[in-house]
Design an enzyme around this catalytic site. Structure first.
Site, short mmCIF file in Angstrom:
data_model
loop_
_atom_site.label_atom_id
_atom_site.label_comp_id
_atom_site.label_asym_id
_atom_site.label_seq_id
_atom_site.Cartn_x
_atom_site.Cartn_y
_atom_site.Cartn_z
N HIS A 187 0.82 -1.21 0.00
CA HIS A 187 0.00 0.00 0.00
C HIS A 187 0.85 1.26 0.00
CE1 HIS A 187 0.38 1.70 4.14
NE2 HIS A 187 0.58 0.45 4.51
N CYS A 188 0.22 2.35 -0.47
CA CYS A 188 0.81 3.68 -0.34
C CYS A 188 -0.24 4.55 0.34
CB CYS A 188 1.29 4.22 -1.69
SG CYS A 188 0.05 4.18 -3.02
N ALA A 189 -0.55 5.71 -0.21
CA ALA A 189 -1.55 6.58 0.42
C ALA A 189 -2.96 6.24 -0.05
CB ALA A 189 -1.21 8.04 0.15
N THR B 13 1.65 2.11 -5.47
CA THR B 13 1.09 0.76 -5.40
C THR B 13 0.72 0.25 -6.78
OG1 THR B 13 0.26 1.17 -3.17
CG2 THR B 13 -0.75 -0.65 -4.38
#
Length: 228
Positions: free
Chosen positions: A129-131, A137
């Site tokens: 995951h990222c933001a 991602t």
């Protein structure tokens, strides 16, 4: 592709269910992609355990994590790895700059190599995951699908659905910040299509690319088989 209904995320999805050649399909409960899971309820943790998730890899920068820590970092049920990219969360500057930014992510061999090494070392499923689960991602998910032999059209489909799931958040954010550019928050197919074309020009094949990541032969094989 199957969306995973966690209580505090919008864009958590399984990379299973894509045709991968030779009659194969990518398996469910191997790799999940997501926006940042800032809260994990008891029910969320149980869903992830049932999917055999053993680890989460967070691609966000240190400032992003300091503002909004990942729930996985404090969870005793999962291993947590912080693997930021050199670009941090830099804005591409324009819509035309998105593929170039994705190219920088792909060419960040130390970060991608560590991410692939972690994935290869996990016996269970891994959540990345990222933001908002779209750019950083999206690029890593595309590389994993390429490694599994998934075709370009399905990689594009997997990428572009992010905006569908996060569109309400993006619209609300734009209302509060009308100065944001039109491309903000979008996952238009053209961004990833241009990225894949440039990837082929730069690296020719996914095998040649994996060879640049300082992975062992066994790690490369494991990555290619992770989604099966």
């Amino acid at each position: 592709m199957k969306r995973i209904p966690l209580s505090h995320t919008m864009n958590t999805r399984d990379l299973g269910g894509y045709p991968a050649g030779n009659g194969k399909m990518t398996a469910y409960a191997r790799i999940l992609r997501s926006d940042a899971p800032l809260v994990l309820s008891i029910e969320d943790a149980e869903i992830l355990k049932q999917l055999n998730v053993t680890a989460a890899i967070d691609f966000r920068s240190k400032p992003e994590i300091e503002r909004n820590p990942s729930a996985f970092e404090l969870s005793p049920d999962f291993d947590y790895f912080h693997c930021p990219f050199a670009i941090g969360n830099r804005d591409p500057g324009s819509k035309d700059g998105v593929p170039a930014l994705y190219g920088e992510i792909i060419s960040d061999f130390p970060a991608i190599g560590r991410i692939m090494r972690i994935i290869a070392g996990q016996k269970g499923a891994v959540l990345i995951h990222c933001a908002v689960g779209k750019d950083r991602t999206g690029v890593v998910a595309a590389l994993l699908l390429l490694a599994a032999g998934v075709g370009a059209s399905d990689i594009l489909a997997d990428y572009q659905v992010s905006y569908t799931y996060i569109r309400h958040l993006i619209r609300e954010t734009k209302k509060k910040n009308p100065e944001l550019p039109d491309y903000y928050g979008r996952s238009d197919m053209e961004n990833m299509e241009k990225t894949l074309i440039q990837f082929k020009e730069d690296y020719h094949t996914i095998d040649e690319y994996l060879g640049k990541l300082n992975l062992t032969t066994n790690e490369q094989v494991t990555i290619k088989n992770k989604l099966f």
